[in-house]
Design an enzyme around this catalytic site. Structure first.
Site, PDB file in Angstrom:
ATOM      1  N   LYS A  22       0.844  -1.218   0.000  1.00 24.15           N
ATOM      2  CA  LYS A  22       0.000   0.000   0.000  1.00 24.15           C
ATOM      3  C   LYS A  22       0.868   1.251   0.000  1.00 24.15           C
ATOM      4  CE  LYS A  22      -1.861   1.496   4.096  1.00 24.15           C
ATOM      5  NZ  LYS A  22      -1.496   2.903   4.382  1.00 24.15           N
ATOM      6  N   ASN A  23       1.841   1.286   0.907  1.00 23.17           N
ATOM      7  CA  ASN A  23       2.577   2.535   1.091  1.00 23.17           C
ATOM      8  C   ASN A  23       3.618   2.778   0.001  1.00 23.17           C
ATOM      9  OD1 ASN A  23       0.984   3.066   3.239  1.00 23.17           O
ATOM     10  ND2 ASN A  23       2.488   2.500   4.808  1.00 23.17           N
ATOM     11  N   ARG A  92      -5.536  10.213   3.774  1.00 19.38           N
ATOM     12  CA  ARG A  92      -4.568  11.205   4.221  1.00 19.38           C
ATOM     13  C   ARG A  92      -3.393  11.339   3.261  1.00 19.38           C
ATOM     14  NH1 ARG A  92      -0.539  13.015   6.689  1.00 19.38           N
ATOM     15  NH2 ARG A  92      -0.813  14.746   8.119  1.00 19.38           N
ATOM     16  N   CYS A 116      -5.581  12.636  12.610  1.00 20.04           N
ATOM     17  CA  CYS A 116      -6.326  11.390  12.449  1.00 20.04           C
ATOM     18  C   CYS A 116      -6.213  10.599  13.739  1.00 20.04           C
ATOM     19  CB  CYS A 116      -5.830  10.607  11.247  1.00 20.04           C
ATOM     20  SG  CYS A 116      -4.277   9.802  11.539  1.00 20.04           S
ATOM     21  N   ARG A 121      -0.436  14.593  13.065  1.00 16.19           N
ATOM     22  CA  ARG A 121       0.077  14.475  11.704  1.00 16.19           C
ATOM     23  C   ARG A 121       0.139  15.803  10.949  1.00 16.19           C
ATOM     24  NH1 ARG A 121      -1.964   8.823   9.234  1.00 16.19           N
ATOM     25  NH2 ARG A 121       0.040   8.939   8.183  1.00 16.19           N
ATOM     26  N   PRO A 122       0.964  16.726  11.436  1.00 18.53           N
ATOM     27  CA  PRO A 122       1.136  17.994  10.714  1.00 18.53           C
ATOM     28  C   PRO A 122       1.819  17.765   9.365  1.00 18.53           C
ATOM     29  CG  PRO A 122       2.737  17.810  12.496  1.00 18.53           C
ATOM     30  CD  PRO A 122       1.822  16.629  12.628  1.00 18.53           C
ATOM     31  N   ILE A 123       1.773  18.778   8.499  1.00 16.24           N
ATOM     32  CA  ILE A 123       2.414  18.640   7.176  1.00 16.24           C
ATOM     33  C   ILE A 123       3.453  19.739   6.959  1.00 16.24           C
ATOM     34  CG2 ILE A 123       0.539  17.374   6.054  1.00 16.24           C
ATOM     35  CD1 ILE A 123      -0.264  20.156   4.823  1.00 16.24           C
ATOM     36  N   ASP A 124       3.963  20.294   8.074  1.00 16.73           N
ATOM     37  CA  ASP A 124       4.925  21.394   7.958  1.00 16.73           C
ATOM     38  C   ASP A 124       6.149  21.017   7.123  1.00 16.73           C
ATOM     39  OD1 ASP A 124       5.185  19.653  10.275  1.00 16.73           O
ATOM     40  OD2 ASP A 124       6.923  20.857  10.861  1.00 16.73           O
ATOM     41  N   ASP A 305       4.079   0.743  12.122  1.00 13.18           N
ATOM     42  CA  ASP A 305       2.927   0.073  11.502  1.00 13.18           C
ATOM     43  C   ASP A 305       2.792  -1.388  11.928  1.00 13.18           C
ATOM     44  OD1 ASP A 305       2.334   2.403  10.230  1.00 13.18           O
ATOM     45  OD2 ASP A 305       3.142   1.814   8.283  1.00 13.18           O
ATOM     46  N   ARG A 397      -8.800  -0.815   4.601  1.00 15.89           N
ATOM     47  CA  ARG A 397      -8.018   0.248   3.958  1.00 15.89           C
ATOM     48  C   ARG A 397      -6.670  -0.289   3.503  1.00 15.89           C
ATOM     49  NH1 ARG A 397      -6.426   4.409   7.760  1.00 15.89           N
ATOM     50  NH2 ARG A 397      -4.983   4.602   6.036  1.00 15.89           N
TER      51      ARG A 397
HETATM   52  N1  EPU Z   1       5.482  14.731  10.814  1.00 18.98           N
HETATM   53  C1  EPU Z   1       5.584  16.085  11.115  1.00 18.98           C
HETATM   54  N2  EPU Z   1       5.526  16.973  10.064  1.00 18.98           N
HETATM   55  C2  EPU Z   1       5.366  16.579   8.778  1.00 18.98           C
HETATM   56  C3  EPU Z   1       5.270  15.205   8.481  1.00 18.98           C
HETATM   57  C4  EPU Z   1       5.334  14.297   9.531  1.00 18.98           C
HETATM   58  O1  EPU Z   1       5.712  16.469  12.273  1.00 18.98           O
HETATM   59  O2  EPU Z   1       5.319  17.450   7.885  1.00 18.98           O
HETATM   60  C5  EPU Z   1       5.511  13.745  11.913  1.00 18.98           C
HETATM   61  C6  EPU Z   1       4.195  12.970  12.013  1.00 18.98           C
HETATM   62  O3  EPU Z   1       3.215  13.692  12.728  1.00 18.98           O
HETATM   63  C7  EPU Z   1       4.607  11.709  12.680  1.00 18.98           C
HETATM   64  C8  EPU Z   1       6.026  11.484  12.157  1.00 18.98           C
HETATM   65  O4  EPU Z   1       6.458  12.759  11.647  1.00 18.98           O
HETATM   66  O5  EPU Z   1       4.619  11.874  14.074  1.00 18.98           O
HETATM   67  C9  EPU Z   1       6.133  10.433  11.065  1.00 18.98           C
HETATM   68  O6  EPU Z   1       5.322  10.804   9.960  1.00 18.98           O
HETATM   69  P1  EPU Z   1       5.678  10.445   8.457  1.00 18.98           P
HETATM   70  O7  EPU Z   1       5.535  11.684   7.651  1.00 18.98           O
HETATM   71  O8  EPU Z   1       6.968   9.703   8.403  1.00 18.98           O
HETATM   72  O9  EPU Z   1       4.505   9.448   8.090  1.00 18.98           O
HETATM   73  P2  EPU Z   1       3.504   9.531   6.865  1.00 18.98           P
HETATM   74  O10 EPU Z   1       4.227   9.807   5.615  1.00 18.98           O
HETATM   75  O11 EPU Z   1       2.354  10.394   7.216  1.00 18.98           O
HETATM   76  C10 EPU Z   1       3.800   7.004   6.298  1.00 18.98           C
HETATM   77  C11 EPU Z   1       2.880   5.821   6.140  1.00 18.98           C
HETATM   78  C12 EPU Z   1       2.324   5.440   7.501  1.00 18.98           C
HETATM   79  C13 EPU Z   1       3.494   5.093   8.423  1.00 18.98           C
HETATM   80  C14 EPU Z   1       4.467   6.285   8.498  1.00 18.98           C
HETATM   81  C15 EPU Z   1       5.707   5.995   9.313  1.00 18.98           C
HETATM   82  C16 EPU Z   1       2.003   6.059   3.929  1.00 18.98           C
HETATM   83  C17 EPU Z   1       0.836   6.289   3.056  1.00 18.98           C
HETATM   84  N3  EPU Z   1       1.805   6.141   5.230  1.00 18.98           N
HETATM   85  O12 EPU Z   1       2.980   8.045   6.844  1.00 18.98           O
HETATM   86  O13 EPU Z   1       1.523   4.281   7.298  1.00 18.98           O
HETATM   87  O14 EPU Z   1       3.027   4.802   9.698  1.00 18.98           O
HETATM   88  O15 EPU Z   1       4.875   6.653   7.166  1.00 18.98           O
HETATM   89  O16 EPU Z   1       6.374   4.900   8.826  1.00 18.98           O
HETATM   90  O17 EPU Z   1       3.082   5.776   3.450  1.00 18.98           O
HETATM   91  C18 EPU Z   1      -0.173   2.755   7.783  1.00 18.98           C
HETATM   92  O18 EPU Z   1       0.098   2.179   6.718  1.00 18.98           O
HETATM   93  O19 EPU Z   1      -0.937   2.275   8.641  1.00 18.98           O
HETATM   94  C19 EPU Z   1       0.416   4.067   8.056  1.00 18.98           C
HETATM   95  C20 EPU Z   1      -0.062   4.900   8.975  1.00 18.98           C
END
Ligand code: EPU
Length: 422
Positions: A22-23, A92, A116, A121-124, A305, A397
């Site tokens: 998926k990811n 997301r 969520c 899960r910020p996107i900064d 995960d 999902r």
């Molecule tokens: N974070 C920030 N700012 C950002 C982005 C992330 O503070 O701009 C923080 C998040 O809040 C979190 C940490 O950094 O605490 C890790 O987030 P990351 O961005 O690495 O995760 P993601 O890209 O949102 C992907 C997977 C997740 C998996 C995480 C960590 C996908 C679609 N999702 O999420 O998968 O847990 O990496 O490995 O690739 C799942 O499959 O169940 C799932 C949640």
């Protein structure tokens, strides 16, 4: 809403193939917008998240069709840079589309993804990266508006190795002018798969799998046929279904090296692990041993995960285990649900102290999120009696027909689609 009924008590034995990741599939699907030629993708799992991503791509004007086990995405017809609010809210990871839509159209308009069940899960970091590439971004009324007719390569230091931000910046940088370097990039295998896909399309990316990913901008990519990597989290979940029921399970079509942190933990629990090039087998003891301490970390650390599913296993281990969640701030909602099944655990901030019980019992529980739901399914397979999981659509999902896979191993999960009162 869908719910699942699980009849516990069978020892799971046998061999099952693993679905595509998926990811890895989600950012690759987002990347199809960068290439104005048809793309053939194999091994894209048929799950709610990929179906939602395909709906979003269609709403942007892409043509999507299935031919046998292949998915053909043609973005030549794409004509819209506004991401649909309701669909993007459900998925997301639609945030990955920001980089590729911006690169393709010179503009992007997306709803803010918000928090969520597993954290804020910020996107900064995504926005920091896109701004460094010369995108002009405004955030207002719950939407993110980007303009960036001329994206320019830059050096971006992420500070924290966010998986999604690394992927988003890679996508935005492929067609930007000059060189982009991502420092403190995430090293997850799905990023290596994205690099492999982008290079197969003619883009110039290297370093994925290390903390420095370098992208040399290329004007255009070309069509390709590509097979998405196997899902390491699903591989781990099915191995754990063998471990929690005292069984003997082999997962085929897998990449054992990507599940190494789990295999190490399974050995510590007393399982016998056998790795082949593309399969992995575990033979479990009647009851697993507790393990002292486990903490989740970015790759190659223990994956967040798989934390809920390991939590389920430790709930029936002999002794007390400690499990710390470092990646997401609220990813322990399964702990309370497991207690309804007789598990004993205490949560202290980001740490769970789990004292194993010999046998769980069936109960009515709620899947609050995808992996937490998978953990409840594993617990249900070990439990005495019947377990009902509400909101099992959250498990769907990410898991393709888990009921059929578990049936092939001798377990019983029955899916019910109709809605029921809670
Ligand atoms: N974070 C920030 N700012 C950002 C982005 C992330 O503070 O701009 C923080 C998040 O809040 C979190 C940490 O950094 O605490 C890790 O987030 P990351 O961005 O690495 O995760 P993601 O890209 O949102 C992907 C997977 C997740 C998996 C995480 C960590 C996908 C679609 N999702 O999420 O998968 O847990 O990496 O490995 O690739 C799942 O499959 O169940 C799932 C949640």
């Amino acid at each position: 809403m869908s719910h699942w009924l699980i009849s516990g008590g069978s020892v799971l034995n046998g061999s099952v193939p693993v679905q595509g990741s998926k990811n890895a599939a989600l950012p690759i699907l987002a990347a199809t917008l960068l290439i104005e030629e048809p793309i053939e993708l194999k091994n894209v799992p048929v799950i709610r998240d990929t179906e939602n991503m395909l709906r979003i791509l269609r709403s942007l004007g892409c043509t999507v069709k299935r031919e046998g086990d292949a998915l053909i995405v043609d973005s030549r017809t794409a004509n819209n840079c506004v991401l649909p609010t309701a669909l993007s809210g459900e998925l997301r990871s639609s945030i990955f589309l920001l980089g590729s839509v911006l690169s393709r159209f010179g503009a992007a308009d997306a709803p803010y993804p918000g928090g969520c069940e597993i954290g804020n899960r910020p996107i900064d970091l995504h926005l920091k990266g896109l701004r460094a590439l010369n995108a002009k971004i405004t955030e207002e009324g719950g939407r993110i508006r980007c303009a960036g007719g001329s994206l320019q390569g830059a050096t971006v230091d992420l500070g924290y190795p966010s998986v999604g931000a690394t992927e988003n910046i890679m996508l935005a940088a492929c067609r930007a002018a000059g060189t982009t370097t991502i420092r403190n990039a995430a090293c997850e295998p799905e990023i290596v798969d994205l690099e492999r896909f982008l290079c197969a399309c003619g883009f110039c990316v290297h370093g994925a799998g290390t903390p420095a990913v370098v992208i040399e901008g290329v004007l255009k990519g070309h069509g390709v046929s590509y097979r998405v990597m196997p899902d390491r989290i699903v591989t781990g979940t099915y191995l754990l279904s063998g471990a929690i029921t005292g069984g003997d399970v082999t997962v085929t079509g897998a990449q054992p090296e990507t599940v190494e942190p789990l295999l190490f933990k399974l050995s510590e629990c007393g399982c016998l692990v056998t790795r082949q090039t593309d399969s992995v087998r575990i033979r479990a003891p009647k009851r697993p041993r507790a393990i002292g301490f486990t903490e989740t970390r970015p790759y190659p650390g223990f994956p967040t995960d798989l934390q809920p599913q390991l939590f389920a296993l430790l709930s029936v281990a002999d002794g007390t285990s400690v499990l710390t969640e470092n990646v997401f701030e609220s990813r322990f909602r399964h702990a309370q649900e497991l207690k309804k099944m007789g598990a004993e655990n205490r949560i202290l901030d980001r740490t769970a102290i789990i004292t194993g019980v010999e046998r769980l019992h069936g109960a009515c529980v709620t899947a609050h999120d995808l992996r937490g739901g998978a953990a409840l399914a594993l617990a249900g397979l070990q439990a005495e009696g019947e377990t009902r999981i509400l909101h099992a659509e959250r498990i769907e999902r990410g898991y393709e027909r888990m009921d059929s896979v578990i049936a092939a191993l001798g377990g019983l999960i029955t899916r019910k689609e109709e809605s029921i009162g809670e």
